[in-house]
Design a protein around this motif. Structure first.
Motif, PDB file in Angstrom:
ATOM      1  N   UNK A 112      38.891  46.980  45.197  1.00 48.87           N
ATOM      2  CA  UNK A 112      39.922  46.686  44.200  1.00 48.87           C
ATOM      3  C   UNK A 112      39.294  46.448  42.826  1.00 48.87           C
ATOM      4  N   UNK A 113      38.143  45.790  42.807  1.00 46.41           N
ATOM      5  CA  UNK A 113      37.469  45.548  41.530  1.00 46.41           C
ATOM      6  C   UNK A 113      36.943  46.850  40.930  1.00 46.41           C
ATOM      7  N   UNK A 114      36.438  47.733  41.768  1.00 50.94           N
ATOM      8  CA  UNK A 114      35.931  49.008  41.245  1.00 50.94           C
ATOM      9  C   UNK A 114      37.058  49.906  40.738  1.00 50.94           C
ATOM     10  N   UNK A 157      33.793  27.834  36.753  1.00 50.16           N
ATOM     11  CA  UNK A 157      34.195  29.212  37.001  1.00 50.16           C
ATOM     12  C   UNK A 157      35.713  29.355  36.931  1.00 50.16           C
ATOM     13  N   UNK A 158      36.146  30.571  36.834  1.00 55.77           N
ATOM     14  CA  UNK A 158      37.579  30.830  36.706  1.00 55.77           C
ATOM     15  C   UNK A 158      38.289  30.526  38.027  1.00 55.77           C
ATOM     16  N   UNK A 159      39.512  29.983  37.960  1.00 50.03           N
ATOM     17  CA  UNK A 159      40.247  29.704  39.199  1.00 50.03           C
ATOM     18  C   UNK A 159      40.711  30.998  39.874  1.00 50.03           C
ATOM     19  N   UNK A 195      41.736  35.134  38.594  1.00 50.68           N
ATOM     20  CA  UNK A 195      41.137  36.368  39.107  1.00 50.68           C
ATOM     21  C   UNK A 195      42.200  37.337  39.606  1.00 50.68           C
ATOM     22  N   UNK A 196      43.193  36.828  40.297  1.00 48.88           N
ATOM     23  CA  UNK A 196      44.278  37.688  40.798  1.00 48.88           C
ATOM     24  C   UNK A 196      45.109  38.227  39.643  1.00 48.88           C
ATOM     25  N   UNK A 197      45.379  37.389  38.652  1.00 43.87           N
ATOM     26  CA  UNK A 197      46.161  37.820  37.493  1.00 43.87           C
ATOM     27  C   UNK A 197      45.421  38.890  36.694  1.00 43.87           C
TER      28      UNK A 197
END
Length: 143
Positions: free
Chosen positions: A69-71, A92-94, A98-100
């Motif tokens: 999904x990240x790629x 770090x980011x919650x 990351x999902x948003x």
């Protein structure tokens, strides 16, 4: 002569008129072409695969299922992740961020793919008359 009576003043907009036509255009570019739809389907499949893999399958070590999904969203995702790391530098980011950012990056990439698709497809040229309305249309070739 038009016999239809006017029920509203000409300077008032119709109640059913779109207030933001640019939003409809962005929606068409993002969701209204086959390239963007296939891209969003691939991203959704990668996210579903990552969720199913992380929730229902036990691994002795960390799973790499979320990497797909990240790629798929990578051109836009990494600057958003770096911004999150800058905002939440200590812990770090919650997870919600990351999902948003993953969803936002997928939508931005789909919009860009829609723009590329529209640019490559182009618009068909307006049909031109085969012959003009001059002398040669009256006798069909008699010179």
């Amino acid at each position: 002569m038009n016999a239809t009576p006017r029920l509203r003043a000409p300077d008032k907009p119709r109640p059913d008129a779109q207030q933001a036509p640019w939003l409809r255009g962005l929606g068409r570019l993002t969701f209204g072409n086959p390239v963007s739809r296939v891209y969003l389907a691939l991203v959704a499949a990668a996210v579903v695969f990552a969720v199913v893999d992380s929730l229902f399958i036990d691994h002795p070590d960390a799973s790499m299922s979320g990497v797909w999904a990240a790629l798929l969203t990578s051109p836009t995702l990494f600057p958003l992740w770096f911004a999150g790391d800058a905002l939440w530098s200590g812990a770090g980011a919650p997870a919600w961020y990351s999902v948003t950012t993953l969803a936002l990056a997928a939508l931005v990439n789909a919009l860009l793919l829609g723009l590329v698709h529209r640019g490559l497809r182009g618009r068909p040229a307006a049909p031109r008359p085969v012959v003009s309305g001059g002398w040669h249309t009256q006798r069909h070739g008699d010179h």
